[in-house]
Scaffold this active site. Sequence first.
Site, PDB file in Angstrom:
ATOM      1  N   ARG A 147       0.803  -1.224   0.000  1.00 34.99           N
ATOM      2  CA  ARG A 147       0.000   0.000   0.000  1.00 34.99           C
ATOM      3  C   ARG A 147       0.835   1.273   0.000  1.00 34.99           C
ATOM      4  NH1 ARG A 147      -2.957  -3.477   1.570  1.00 34.99           N
ATOM      5  NH2 ARG A 147      -1.121  -4.082   2.680  1.00 34.99           N
ATOM      6  N   HIS A 161       5.244   6.347  11.443  1.00 32.89           N
ATOM      7  CA  HIS A 161       4.728   6.150  10.082  1.00 32.89           C
ATOM      8  C   HIS A 161       3.810   7.339   9.777  1.00 32.89           C
ATOM      9  CE1 HIS A 161       3.436   4.392   6.458  1.00 32.89           C
ATOM     10  NE2 HIS A 161       3.126   3.171   6.854  1.00 32.89           N
TER      11      HIS A 161
END
Length: 307
Positions: free
Chosen positions: A54, A132
Amino acid sequence: MLKGKSLIDPMDFTLNEIKEILDLANIIEKNPKKFTNLCADKILATLFYEPSTRTRFSFESAMLRLGGKVIGFSEPNSSSAKKGESIADTVRVVSCYSDIIAMRHPKEGAPMVAAGYSEVPVINAGDGGHNHPTQTLTDLLTIRSIKGDLSNLTIGFCGDLKFGRTVHSLIKALSRYTNNKFILISPKELMLPQYIKSEILEKNHIQFIEVENVEEIIKKLDILYMTRVQKERFFNEEDYIRLKDTYILNEEKMSKAPKGMIVLHPLPRVKEISYEVDKDYRACYFKQAKYGMYVRMALMAKLLGVI
Ligand code: NCD
């Protein structure tokens, strides 16, 4: 001004800058055709030293949809890292060939080092068990678009809170909005690291509780953020096997959840959400993956200063 900045930690941008990115992502989502030439002369370099589907594809797809081009590697063994080149040297060189860099690395802090040597903005696409930040922007955009607000929410984080970098980053980010409460659901071995509890939650007087059982508290949640047990960060396989299926969200558990509660997951999922949950209108994790592309389009356009 976001132009020229790097994004390494979810706290790098002000709340206003985050709003600017999310607002632009919503505009792009409504009319993506208007933006197909925005980055016509730009090149994104994706340096992925760790597996990804992704994140890398959404970065690449985002740049292609803005009319730009993409170079990079998804397998460090095919790059000069294999010959022993340092991150500093790789980035010095790649920043001559590209306008923006997205980097994923198993070592905490690697993208920060890279940003110190790069001539162009560096985006942290995940560093070890640490942060992240673009998944966080994805999560914020998803929550704001569906729930209408980033404040006054009770969020349950469930699964591997120890190694899950998406959890660490999102907790930091959501702590900056008013009146959010966290319910941290994990086995004892996978509890949220103490440094996040003390430096983020306790320091800012944010309400949180730690529990082991999801059934007991599901009815209190606005958001249930499920996570995968991070196999690659375990020191021994036995512990992973023992803990991997601690939580499995199924229809029965969903039947106890509020009507307005949404389920998020950064993906990939293993077994922690049964496939039967996918058809529940509250399952928003595939929508979330799509928001990830729009938010990366907005982020890169802002950092490149083309809008
Ligand atoms: C996450 C990651 O890489 O940290 N995946 C993603 O980027 N969407 C979550 C995970 O791997 O479990």
